[in-house]
Scaffold this active site. Structure first.
Site, PDB file in Angstrom:
ATOM      1  CE1 TYR A 166      52.582 -34.892 151.990  1.00  0.00           C
ATOM      2  CE2 TYR A 166      52.648 -34.105 154.263  1.00  0.00           C
ATOM      3  CZ  TYR A 166      52.086 -34.908 153.282  1.00  0.00           C
ATOM      4  OH  TYR A 166      51.021 -35.715 153.586  1.00  0.00           O
ATOM      5  CE  LYS A 183      48.861 -34.145 151.578  1.00  0.00           C
ATOM      6  NZ  LYS A 183      47.783 -34.886 150.917  1.00  0.00           N
ATOM      7  CG  ASP A 214      51.290 -39.987 136.320  1.00  0.00           C
ATOM      8  OD1 ASP A 214      50.886 -39.359 137.326  1.00  0.00           O
ATOM      9  OD2 ASP A 214      52.445 -39.873 135.867  1.00  0.00           O
ATOM     10  CB  ALA A 228      54.172 -25.654 150.072  1.00  0.00           C
TER      11      ALA A 228
HETATM   12  N1  NAP Z   1      51.291 -41.699 155.936  1.00  0.00           N
HETATM   13  C1  NAP Z   1      51.254 -40.561 156.620  1.00  0.00           C
HETATM   14  O1  NAP Z   1      52.015 -40.354 157.598  1.00  0.00           O
HETATM   15  C2  NAP Z   1      50.256 -39.501 156.239  1.00  0.00           C
HETATM   16  C3  NAP Z   1      49.959 -38.501 157.198  1.00  0.00           C
HETATM   17  C4  NAP Z   1      49.065 -37.501 156.867  1.00  0.00           C
HETATM   18  C5  NAP Z   1      48.468 -37.487 155.618  1.00  0.00           C
HETATM   19  N2  NAP Z   1      48.760 -38.441 154.703  1.00  0.00           N
HETATM   20  C6  NAP Z   1      48.102 -38.362 153.392  1.00  0.00           C
HETATM   21  O2  NAP Z   1      47.294 -39.512 153.228  1.00  0.00           O
HETATM   22  C7  NAP Z   1      47.196 -39.840 151.836  1.00  0.00           C
HETATM   23  C8  NAP Z   1      47.569 -41.307 151.633  1.00  0.00           C
HETATM   24  O3  NAP Z   1      48.886 -41.511 152.134  1.00  0.00           O
HETATM   25  P1  NAP Z   1      49.497 -42.973 152.404  1.00  0.00           P
HETATM   26  O4  NAP Z   1      50.197 -42.912 153.689  1.00  0.00           O
HETATM   27  O5  NAP Z   1      48.473 -44.009 152.159  1.00  0.00           O
HETATM   28  O6  NAP Z   1      50.599 -42.993 151.239  1.00  0.00           O
HETATM   29  P2  NAP Z   1      51.111 -44.196 150.307  1.00  0.00           P
HETATM   30  O7  NAP Z   1      50.980 -45.497 151.009  1.00  0.00           O
HETATM   31  O8  NAP Z   1      52.447 -43.793 149.806  1.00  0.00           O
HETATM   32  O9  NAP Z   1      50.059 -44.146 149.099  1.00  0.00           O
HETATM   33  C9  NAP Z   1      50.063 -43.099 148.152  1.00  0.00           C
HETATM   34  C10 NAP Z   1      49.097 -43.489 147.049  1.00  0.00           C
HETATM   35  O10 NAP Z   1      49.072 -42.450 146.054  1.00  0.00           O
HETATM   36  C11 NAP Z   1      49.283 -43.067 144.756  1.00  0.00           C
HETATM   37  N3  NAP Z   1      49.909 -42.088 143.854  1.00  0.00           N
HETATM   38  C12 NAP Z   1      51.044 -41.369 144.072  1.00  0.00           C
HETATM   39  N4  NAP Z   1      51.309 -40.610 143.002  1.00  0.00           N
HETATM   40  C13 NAP Z   1      50.323 -40.828 142.090  1.00  0.00           C
HETATM   41  C14 NAP Z   1      50.052 -40.340 140.783  1.00  0.00           C
HETATM   42  N5  NAP Z   1      50.869 -39.475 140.162  1.00  0.00           N
HETATM   43  N6  NAP Z   1      48.950 -40.780 140.151  1.00  0.00           N
HETATM   44  C15 NAP Z   1      48.133 -41.683 140.740  1.00  0.00           C
HETATM   45  N7  NAP Z   1      48.323 -42.168 141.975  1.00  0.00           N
HETATM   46  C16 NAP Z   1      49.419 -41.757 142.636  1.00  0.00           C
HETATM   47  C17 NAP Z   1      50.160 -44.289 145.078  1.00  0.00           C
HETATM   48  O11 NAP Z   1      50.113 -45.305 144.109  1.00  0.00           O
HETATM   49  P3  NAP Z   1      51.176 -45.428 142.900  1.00  0.00           P
HETATM   50  O12 NAP Z   1      52.531 -45.144 143.477  1.00  0.00           O
HETATM   51  O13 NAP Z   1      50.992 -46.796 142.358  1.00  0.00           O
HETATM   52  O14 NAP Z   1      50.743 -44.381 141.932  1.00  0.00           O
HETATM   53  C18 NAP Z   1      49.472 -44.786 146.344  1.00  0.00           C
HETATM   54  O15 NAP Z   1      48.302 -45.492 146.000  1.00  0.00           O
HETATM   55  C19 NAP Z   1      48.122 -38.859 151.123  1.00  0.00           C
HETATM   56  O16 NAP Z   1      47.337 -37.794 150.632  1.00  0.00           O
HETATM   57  C20 NAP Z   1      49.048 -38.362 152.220  1.00  0.00           C
HETATM   58  O17 NAP Z   1      49.533 -37.061 151.929  1.00  0.00           O
HETATM   59  C21 NAP Z   1      49.638 -39.453 154.987  1.00  0.00           C
END
Ligand code: NAP
Length: 271
Positions: free
Chosen positions: A154, A158, A64, A156
């Site tokens: 969110y 980023k 975590d 804030a």
């Molecule tokens: N999807 C979008 O629309 C989008 C757009 C722009 C930017 N982003 C950014 O891209 C990145 C990846 O997003 P995604 O879409 O792949 O999201 P996702 O599928 O929800 O994946 C999030 C990841 O973060 C891990 N995580 C969350 N809290 C954690 C913690 N406390 N400790 C360790 N790991 C943690 C999750 O695994 P566990 O839950 O198992 O911990 C998962 O592996 C993020 O930074 C997000 O802000 C996403």
């Protein structure tokens, strides 16, 4: 950087973007340490990637990152693996009006999306600075340059991450550590629940495939480009917003409509 020479720590590795990035990185011959909380999801991914790996080695740590103990554990393993790249991609979503967001969710979003990458980078920096060449890549968002209704918390987190990245890049200029920022636009992953998907549909927001983001991430590491915003019209919107944010203030009525509480039908309509 040549990815075949890289030992990478990838946070958020089990997520939509993280898993796609892990596949690309391993296929490029990098050694990758995957980090996220859910042990089962992580070890399933690590198993699949290890079977595909050509030269690249895969390891996984369930941790975590919103805790100091978790970050310390990851730092120690990263050092033992002689990591020279840190990709901060772990984050949690936080969608809804500020009025509907309780303090616990605000704290979790800031702790995971902003404090964790800053503190992990700080913890690994002495080690990274000893490498001949190292990279920190932070995964931000369009919402790190453009605030939208429903995303105040969110955004804030980023905006903070982008400011952190830019400052640190300048602070470390002239050292062997490069600091990069990748801003994906909306991407089809589990990060976006049904209400965000409905918001995106209603506002005409396009969503990328996570593999598109993963390929951009790999290219950034190879070219060491400092900053990249994905997608058009997002690129234009963030530029305009940087020049004159008030010009755009009138453009988000559709977005606000998506946040309005559903009003009950009036008695007249029922009859
Ligand atoms: N999807 C979008 O629309 C989008 C757009 C722009 C930017 N982003 C950014 O891209 C990145 C990846 O997003 P995604 O879409 O792949 O999201 P996702 O599928 O929800 O994946 C999030 C990841 O973060 C891990 N995580 C969350 N809290 C954690 C913690 N406390 N400790 C360790 N790991 C943690 C999750 O695994 P566990 O839950 O198992 O911990 C998962 O592996 C993020 O930074 C997000 O802000 C996403």
């Amino acid at each position: 950087m040549r990815l075949a020479d890289a030992s990478i720590v990838l946070t958020g590795a089990s997520g939509g973007i993280g898993a796609a990035a892990a596949r690309e990185l391993v296929a490029s011959g990098a050694r990758v340490l995957l980090a996220a909380r859910d042990r089962a999801r992580l070890s399933q991914l690590a198993g699949t990637l290890a079977a595909d790996a050509r030269g690249g080695q895969v390891a996984a740590l369930a941790v975590d990152l919103a805790t100091t103990a978790g970050r310390t554990q990851l730092r120690d393993i990263a050092i033992a693996r002689r990591a020279n790249v840190l990709v901060n991609a772990a984050a949690v979503p936080c969608f809804g009006t500020l009025a509907d967001t309780d303090e616990g969710r605000i704290e979790q979003a800031i702790a995971t999306n902003l404090v964790a990458p800053m503190a992990l980078t700080r913890a690994l920096l002495p080690h990274l600075a000893r490498q001949p060449h190292a990279i920190v890549l932070n995964v931000g968002s369009t919402l790190g340059r453009l605030g939208l209704p429903g995303f105040s918390v969110y955004a804030a987190s980023k905006f903070g991450l982008r400011g952190f990245t830019e400052s640190l890049r300048r602070e470390l200029a002239g050292t062997g550590v490069r600091v990069l920022y990748l801003a994906p636009r909306a991407t089809r992953t589990a990060f976006n629940d049904a209400s965000v998907a409905a918001y995106n549909r209603a506002t005409g927001t396009r969503e990328d495939d996570p593999r598109t983001v993963a390929r951009a991430l790999v290219r950034m590491l190879e070219r060491e480009s400092a900053e990249r915003q994905l997608g058009f019209p997002e690129r234009l919107a963030v530029r305009l917003n940087g020049l004159a944010p008030r010009w755009l203030d009138g453009a988000f009525a559709k977005h606000r409509m998506q946040l309005a509480p559903r009003t009950a039908a009036s008695p007249k309509e029922i009859m």
